[in-house]
Design a protein around this motif. Sequence first.
Motif, PDB file in Angstrom:
ATOM      1  N   PRO A 157       0.834  -1.210   0.000  1.00 16.85           N
ATOM      2  CA  PRO A 157       0.000   0.000   0.000  1.00 16.85           C
ATOM      3  C   PRO A 157       0.866   1.257   0.000  1.00 16.85           C
ATOM      4  N   ASP A 158       0.448   2.270  -0.752  1.00 14.11           N
ATOM      5  CA  ASP A 158       1.266   3.460  -0.973  1.00 14.11           C
ATOM      6  C   ASP A 158       1.732   4.123   0.317  1.00 14.11           C
ATOM      7  N   ALA A 159       0.862   4.193   1.316  1.00 18.21           N
ATOM      8  CA  ALA A 159       1.210   4.897   2.547  1.00 18.21           C
ATOM      9  C   ALA A 159       2.336   4.218   3.310  1.00 18.21           C
ATOM     10  N   LEU A 188      20.950   0.751  21.034  1.00 18.61           N
ATOM     11  CA  LEU A 188      20.996   0.562  19.579  1.00 18.61           C
ATOM     12  C   LEU A 188      19.588   0.385  19.013  1.00 18.61           C
ATOM     13  N   VAL A 189      18.756  -0.381  19.714  1.00 23.15           N
ATOM     14  CA  VAL A 189      17.370  -0.572  19.276  1.00 23.15           C
ATOM     15  C   VAL A 189      16.661   0.773  19.199  1.00 23.15           C
ATOM     16  N   ASN A 190      16.806   1.593  20.228  1.00 22.96           N
ATOM     17  CA  ASN A 190      16.121   2.889  20.277  1.00 22.96           C
ATOM     18  C   ASN A 190      16.636   3.859  19.219  1.00 22.96           C
ATOM     19  N   GLU A 191      17.926   3.763  18.908  1.00 26.87           N
ATOM     20  CA  GLU A 191      18.519   4.679  17.928  1.00 26.87           C
ATOM     21  C   GLU A 191      17.971   4.483  16.519  1.00 26.87           C
ATOM     22  N   GLN A 192      17.345   3.361  16.254  1.00 29.28           N
ATOM     23  CA  GLN A 192      16.869   3.093  14.889  1.00 29.28           C
ATOM     24  C   GLN A 192      15.623   3.909  14.549  1.00 29.28           C
ATOM     25  N   ASN A 193      14.878   4.357  15.556  1.00 25.05           N
ATOM     26  CA  ASN A 193      13.696   5.208  15.335  1.00 25.05           C
ATOM     27  C   ASN A 193      12.739   4.615  14.295  1.00 25.05           C
ATOM     28  N   SER A 194      12.510   3.329  14.403  1.00 26.49           N
ATOM     29  CA  SER A 194      11.624   2.659  13.449  1.00 26.49           C
ATOM     30  C   SER A 194      10.159   2.981  13.747  1.00 26.49           C
ATOM     31  N   ASP A 195       9.303   2.690  12.764  1.00 27.60           N
ATOM     32  CA  ASP A 195       7.869   2.914  12.937  1.00 27.60           C
ATOM     33  C   ASP A 195       7.237   1.875  13.862  1.00 27.60           C
ATOM     34  N   LYS A 222      11.821   2.231  23.742  1.00 25.50           N
ATOM     35  CA  LYS A 222      10.828   3.307  23.670  1.00 25.50           C
ATOM     36  C   LYS A 222       9.586   2.870  22.887  1.00 25.50           C
ATOM     37  N   ASN A 223       8.508   3.571  23.103  1.00 24.95           N
ATOM     38  CA  ASN A 223       7.292   3.311  22.349  1.00 24.95           C
ATOM     39  C   ASN A 223       7.512   3.624  20.872  1.00 24.95           C
ATOM     40  N   HIS A 224       6.997   2.749  20.026  1.00 26.08           N
ATOM     41  CA  HIS A 224       7.076   2.962  18.587  1.00 26.08           C
ATOM     42  C   HIS A 224       5.692   3.394  18.095  1.00 26.08           C
ATOM     43  N   LYS A 225       5.664   4.305  17.143  1.00 25.14           N
ATOM     44  CA  LYS A 225       4.411   4.933  16.719  1.00 25.14           C
ATOM     45  C   LYS A 225       3.342   3.920  16.354  1.00 25.14           C
ATOM     46  N   TYR A 226       3.746   2.818  15.706  1.00 25.28           N
ATOM     47  CA  TYR A 226       2.761   1.839  15.243  1.00 25.28           C
ATOM     48  C   TYR A 226       2.795   0.547  16.068  1.00 25.28           C
ATOM     49  N   GLY A 227       3.434   0.616  17.238  1.00 19.90           N
ATOM     50  CA  GLY A 227       3.291  -0.480  18.180  1.00 19.90           C
ATOM     51  C   GLY A 227       4.509  -1.362  18.379  1.00 19.90           C
ATOM     52  N   LYS A 228       4.392  -2.185  19.433  1.00 14.91           N
ATOM     53  CA  LYS A 228       5.403  -3.166  19.818  1.00 14.91           C
ATOM     54  C   LYS A 228       4.686  -4.509  19.941  1.00 14.91           C
ATOM     55  N   PHE A 229       5.037  -5.465  19.093  1.00 11.07           N
ATOM     56  CA  PHE A 229       4.333  -6.739  19.035  1.00 11.07           C
ATOM     57  C   PHE A 229       5.319  -7.905  19.152  1.00 11.07           C
ATOM     58  N   GLU A 276      -2.649   0.698  10.598  1.00 11.40           N
ATOM     59  CA  GLU A 276      -3.222   1.702   9.702  1.00 11.40           C
ATOM     60  C   GLU A 276      -2.309   2.928   9.602  1.00 11.40           C
ATOM     61  N   LYS A 277      -2.134   3.377   8.361  1.00 15.42           N
ATOM     62  CA  LYS A 277      -1.338   4.581   8.107  1.00 15.42           C
ATOM     63  C   LYS A 277      -2.012   5.351   6.979  1.00 15.42           C
ATOM     64  N   GLY A 278      -2.404   6.568   7.260  1.00 10.69           N
ATOM     65  CA  GLY A 278      -3.151   7.327   6.258  1.00 10.69           C
ATOM     66  C   GLY A 278      -4.440   6.612   5.928  1.00 10.69           C
ATOM     67  N   ASN A 279      -4.676   6.439   4.648  1.00 10.52           N
ATOM     68  CA  ASN A 279      -5.881   5.745   4.193  1.00 10.52           C
ATOM     69  C   ASN A 279      -5.651   4.266   3.926  1.00 10.52           C
ATOM     70  N   ASP A 280      -4.434   3.788   4.207  1.00 13.36           N
ATOM     71  CA  ASP A 280      -4.085   2.395   3.914  1.00 13.36           C
ATOM     72  C   ASP A 280      -3.877   1.599   5.195  1.00 13.36           C
ATOM     73  N   LYS A 281      -3.866   0.286   5.028  1.00 16.74           N
ATOM     74  CA  LYS A 281      -3.591  -0.587   6.161  1.00 16.74           C
ATOM     75  C   LYS A 281      -2.914  -1.865   5.677  1.00 16.74           C
ATOM     76  N   ILE A 282      -2.164  -2.472   6.582  1.00 18.07           N
ATOM     77  CA  ILE A 282      -1.581  -3.795   6.341  1.00 18.07           C
ATOM     78  C   ILE A 282      -1.947  -4.674   7.527  1.00 18.07           C
ATOM     79  N   ALA A 283      -1.930  -5.970   7.315  1.00 18.26           N
ATOM     80  CA  ALA A 283      -2.269  -6.909   8.383  1.00 18.26           C
ATOM     81  C   ALA A 283      -0.991  -7.448   9.009  1.00 18.26           C
ATOM     82  N   LEU A 284      -0.924  -7.422  10.325  1.00 19.76           N
ATOM     83  CA  LEU A 284       0.161  -8.047  11.071  1.00 19.76           C
ATOM     84  C   LEU A 284      -0.390  -9.307  11.717  1.00 19.76           C
ATOM     85  N   VAL A 285       0.226 -10.443  11.393  1.00 21.57           N
ATOM     86  CA  VAL A 285      -0.248 -11.746  11.859  1.00 21.57           C
ATOM     87  C   VAL A 285       0.811 -12.356  12.778  1.00 21.57           C
TER      88      VAL A 285
END
Length: 411
Positions: A157-159, A188-195, A222-229, A276-285
């Motif tokens: 998805p584009d977003a 090191l994990v925190n420095e990556q600033n991943s989503d 740290k908390n990541h914007k789209y979660g920790k799973f 979900e990001k913008g108008n798009d979404k992906i499934a995390l299983v």
Amino acid sequence: MMFRLLSFIVLVVLVEFYSFQVVKTLTNVRMFLNTYLFISAAIIVFIAFQFLTFDRSVGQTKMTMIALGFLLMTLLPKLLLTLVLLLEDIYRLFTGSVTHFLSPVKNSSFMPERRIFVSKLALALAAIPFSSLIYGMTIGKYNYKVIKQQIFFPDLPDAFDGFTITQISDVHSGSFDNPEKINYAIDLVNEQNSDMILFTGDIVNTDAKEMHPWIETFNRIKNHKYGKFSVLGNHDYGEYVTWPSQAAKENNFKAIKDLYGQIDFKLMLNEHTYIEKGNDKIALVGVENWGVHFKKAGDLHKASEGLTKEEFKILMSHDPSHWDAEINKHSKDFNLTLAGHTHGLQFGIEIPGIFKWSPAQYVYDQWAGLYEKAGKYIYVNRGFGFHAYPGRVGIMPEITVIELKKGRNVA
């Protein structure tokens, strides 16, 4: 069992005999020879004691890990010594036979003497695994590497073009012995600033208590914007020790599942969620552990129930053998699978982009890094911690950063 034990004893006697021959060829100083014999005997007694007194109700301990480290550190180099000297003995036997039976001049000794340069060569070759294994036990096990990997998907998805995921796996907190190094790894994990951050299982070796000293440290992620799973790994089920009762085992399993929540990760048990990001979404299983050779608790059908084939899906499954056995045959088409489990056997040779080898490849078709089949990908993390052998040689502990890209791989 008895045959295996006798075979191992014969092997130890053989390698010790030849190793002593090397030492004796290089020096005749009695004190040095006696010191060598004493140290060798002490190591053998220590290793034998640890393995003979191994308690299955406790499982792996720091001492059993050290014993295995000593076993590898002494046995592998001495096997090399033995191989070189066996080859020389074959040569000596051949030349001695020729001289004795074909030459008119008979030597007083049937077998020629050992050549010093061969013993020196054997010692130099043995020094390679010896020094490597010492390095692995002292430095390599905490020599964290951040590995960044772009993966292209035409149907992303584009977003989510440029979306980043940090993956850690196989923490094995019961093996840790250096808080400073673990804190460095968390930095090191925190420095990556991943989503988003994903943890693909094995938080402990066996017992939930192993993680208790490290909960505060891992809460620093740290908390990541789209979660920790997270998902469970094979060691999280506590199946490699003998429990006093089934209730004790079940209580430990519940406590291990709770650990993930205590470090603020959402544990996924054969389920999925949408990112979900913008108008798009992906499934995390996320599925429970499923392995060809290990526990089969994962339920891919339950985890993906309600998903369509067309939706973009990322799957967390601890054991990479799941990929060929079930995932790639599943009708839902999982675009990307993230796994761990193998640790790359914590031993091998890697020259990035050029050469990669480990004994793990003879057991797992996908054992470290990125693999692709028919447009589907699996990434196998080399592991954050270590287990059994208390070190890493060539295959270093890994923090993975995956960037999802829209388009086709141009490589």
